[in-house]
Design a protein around this motif. Structure first.
Motif, PDB file in Angstrom:
ATOM      1  N   TYR A   1       0.858  -1.009  -0.012  1.00  5.73           N
ATOM      2  CA  TYR A   1      -0.094   0.109   0.127  1.00  5.73           C
ATOM      3  C   TYR A   1       0.746   1.116  -0.098  1.00  5.73           C
ATOM      4  CZ  TYR A   1      -3.403   3.576   1.575  1.00  5.73           C
ATOM      5  OH  TYR A   1      -4.009   4.828   1.952  1.00  5.73           O
ATOM      6  N   TYR A   2       1.818   1.365   0.975  1.00  4.51           N
ATOM      7  CA  TYR A   2       2.499   2.601   1.089  1.00  4.51           C
ATOM      8  C   TYR A   2       3.463   2.608   0.028  1.00  4.51           C
ATOM      9  CZ  TYR A   2       0.205   3.613   5.678  1.00  4.51           C
ATOM     10  OH  TYR A   2      -0.723   3.643   6.428  1.00  4.51           O
ATOM     11  N   GLY A   3       4.138   1.433  -0.480  1.00  9.18           N
ATOM     12  CA  GLY A   3       5.052   1.370  -1.537  1.00  9.18           C
ATOM     13  C   GLY A   3       4.354   2.052  -3.005  1.00  9.18           C
TER      14      GLY A   3
ATOM     15  N   GLN B   1       5.343   5.096  -5.087  1.00  4.93           N
ATOM     16  CA  GLN B   1       5.507   4.769  -6.805  1.00  4.93           C
ATOM     17  C   GLN B   1       4.914   5.762  -7.507  1.00  4.93           C
ATOM     18  OE1 GLN B   1       4.310   0.853  -8.264  1.00  4.93           O
ATOM     19  NE2 GLN B   1       6.482   0.708  -9.286  1.00  4.93           N
ATOM     20  N   GLU B   2       3.654   5.839  -7.290  1.00  6.78           N
ATOM     21  CA  GLU B   2       2.836   6.781  -8.034  1.00  6.78           C
ATOM     22  C   GLU B   2       3.300   8.321  -8.048  1.00  6.78           C
ATOM     23  OE1 GLU B   2      -1.349   6.316  -8.444  1.00  6.78           O
ATOM     24  OE2 GLU B   2      -1.311   4.135  -8.111  1.00  6.78           O
ATOM     25  N   LEU B   3       3.898   8.605  -6.874  1.00  6.96           N
ATOM     26  CA  LEU B   3       4.455   9.933  -6.771  1.00  6.96           C
ATOM     27  C   LEU B   3       5.823  10.100  -7.300  1.00  6.96           C
ATOM     28  CD1 LEU B   3       3.334  10.793  -3.047  1.00  6.96           C
ATOM     29  CD2 LEU B   3       2.402  11.734  -5.192  1.00  6.96           C
TER      30      LEU B   3
ATOM     31  N   PRO C   1      11.586   3.396  -3.460  1.00 11.02           N
ATOM     32  CA  PRO C   1      11.147   2.572  -2.543  1.00 11.02           C
ATOM     33  C   PRO C   1      11.471   3.256  -1.005  1.00 11.02           C
ATOM     34  CG  PRO C   1      12.210   1.444  -4.208  1.00 11.02           C
ATOM     35  CD  PRO C   1      12.409   2.762  -4.393  1.00 11.02           C
ATOM     36  N   MET C   2      10.703   2.823  -0.065  1.00  3.46           N
ATOM     37  CA  MET C   2      10.875   3.221   1.442  1.00  3.46           C
ATOM     38  C   MET C   2      12.295   2.470   1.797  1.00  3.46           C
ATOM     39  SD  MET C   2       7.129   2.915   3.035  1.00  3.46           S
ATOM     40  CE  MET C   2       6.689   1.225   2.511  1.00  3.46           C
ATOM     41  N   THR C   3      12.916   3.266   2.821  1.00  3.57           N
ATOM     42  CA  THR C   3      13.742   2.695   3.524  1.00  3.57           C
ATOM     43  C   THR C   3      13.519   1.727   4.293  1.00  3.57           C
ATOM     44  OG1 THR C   3      14.060   4.539   5.217  1.00  3.57           O
ATOM     45  CG2 THR C   3      15.158   4.850   3.118  1.00  3.57           C
ATOM     46  N   GLU C   4      14.349   0.953   5.080  1.00  4.06           N
ATOM     47  CA  GLU C   4      14.012   0.073   6.174  1.00  4.06           C
ATOM     48  C   GLU C   4      13.416   0.644   7.291  1.00  4.06           C
ATOM     49  OE1 GLU C   4      13.047  -3.478   7.998  1.00  4.06           O
ATOM     50  OE2 GLU C   4      13.726  -3.279   5.905  1.00  4.06           O
ATOM     51  N   ALA C   5      13.790   1.943   7.941  1.00  5.46           N
ATOM     52  CA  ALA C   5      13.371   2.408   8.699  1.00  5.46           C
ATOM     53  C   ALA C   5      12.038   3.238   8.649  1.00  5.46           C
ATOM     54  CB  ALA C   5      14.299   3.850   9.234  1.00  5.46           C
TER      55      ALA C   5
ATOM     56  N   ARG D   1      -1.784  14.944  -3.119  1.00  5.13           N
ATOM     57  CA  ARG D   1      -1.819  13.896  -3.975  1.00  5.13           C
ATOM     58  C   ARG D   1      -1.529  12.480  -3.383  1.00  5.13           C
ATOM     59  NH1 ARG D   1      -3.869  11.126  -7.750  1.00  5.13           N
ATOM     60  NH2 ARG D   1      -2.357  10.087  -9.136  1.00  5.13           N
ATOM     61  N   ALA D   2      -0.885  12.302  -2.391  1.00  4.97           N
ATOM     62  CA  ALA D   2      -0.632  11.279  -1.657  1.00  4.97           C
ATOM     63  C   ALA D   2      -1.891  10.454  -0.984  1.00  4.97           C
ATOM     64  CB  ALA D   2       0.595  11.228  -0.636  1.00  4.97           C
TER      65      ALA D   2
END
Length: 226
Positions: free
Chosen positions: A37-39, A43-45, A49-53, A78-79
């Protein structure tokens, strides 16, 4: 601190009337679903990719907090729009009930314990209950959109205690994050850590089979038998 098992000290389980569950990471193994979901939002923005933290953060916070943490201010509108339009059914294959949870809930309910949920998840909690066939086990189901201040503020746990008519020493809160630990401390209830040995908890649970066996060994209904 003790590890839940059939030979643990039964005094650690004494006096309980209410068991409260966190959702993500406890009731449901939702880590991969949250990452998808958050990825997708990132991606659409056009973001990396997110960092591990960041992955750890979004898994334990409210939707609002998570989005604001991983998205720059100028892209927030937009998010949130991407999030509102996201097809939640795409996450269903990534969601599963934690091993042994169903059997533990059935035993707790039959034994007369009160069951509730205190989660950072919002309106999607209803979908989770339906998808995992858990509707009817928990009352109240306290989500981040039902309280004025989310975890680790004690509002949610205090609400549950008022609803059940119990004292803090009669409640155990099962969570898997530092946010859950802090919420338990703030409300004065016992904290049981699920699947996270780094937390400061009275009882550490590696599986629901283990805590069920431990409680079965010293309770007949809500009455201690030792």
């Amino acid at each position: 601190m003790a590890l839940a098992n059939p030979i643990m000290n039964p005094r650690l389980l004494e006096g309980l009337r209410t068991i409260v569950f966190d959702n993500d990471g406890v009731i449901v193994d939702s880590y991969e679903a949250n990452m998808v979901y958050y990825g997708t939002i990132r991606q659409e923005l056009g973001m990396p990719p997110m960092t591990e933290a960041e992955r750890v953060y979004v898994h334990t916070r409210t939707h609002n907090e998570a989005v604001r943490h991983i998205v720059p201010t100028d892209k927030l509108d937009r998010a949130f729009e991407i999030g509102r339009n996201f097809d939640a059914s795409l996450l269903h294959p990534y969601l599963k009930r934690s091993e042994g949870l169903g059997e533990f809930l059935w035993w707790l309910r039959d034994a007369g314990f009160n069951l509730a949920i205190n989660t950072s998840r919002g309106t999607s909690m209803e979908m989770i209950l339906d998808l995992l066939d858990l509707r009817g086990f928990f009352h109240p189901v306290v989500t981040s959109d039902k309280v004025s201040v989310p975890k680790p503020h004690p509002e949610g746990l205090n609400w549950i205690m008022r609803d059940h008519g119990v004292r803090p020493d009669e409640v155990a809160y099962i969570g898997d994050s530092i946010v859950d630990e802090r919420a338990a401390v703030a409300s004065g209830v016992r904290f049981w850590a699920y699947g996270n040995p780094s937390l400061n908890a009275a009882v550490h649970i590696s599986s629901f089979w283990d805590i069920k066996s431990a409680m079965q060994g010293c309770y007949k209904g809500r009455v201690l038998t030792y």
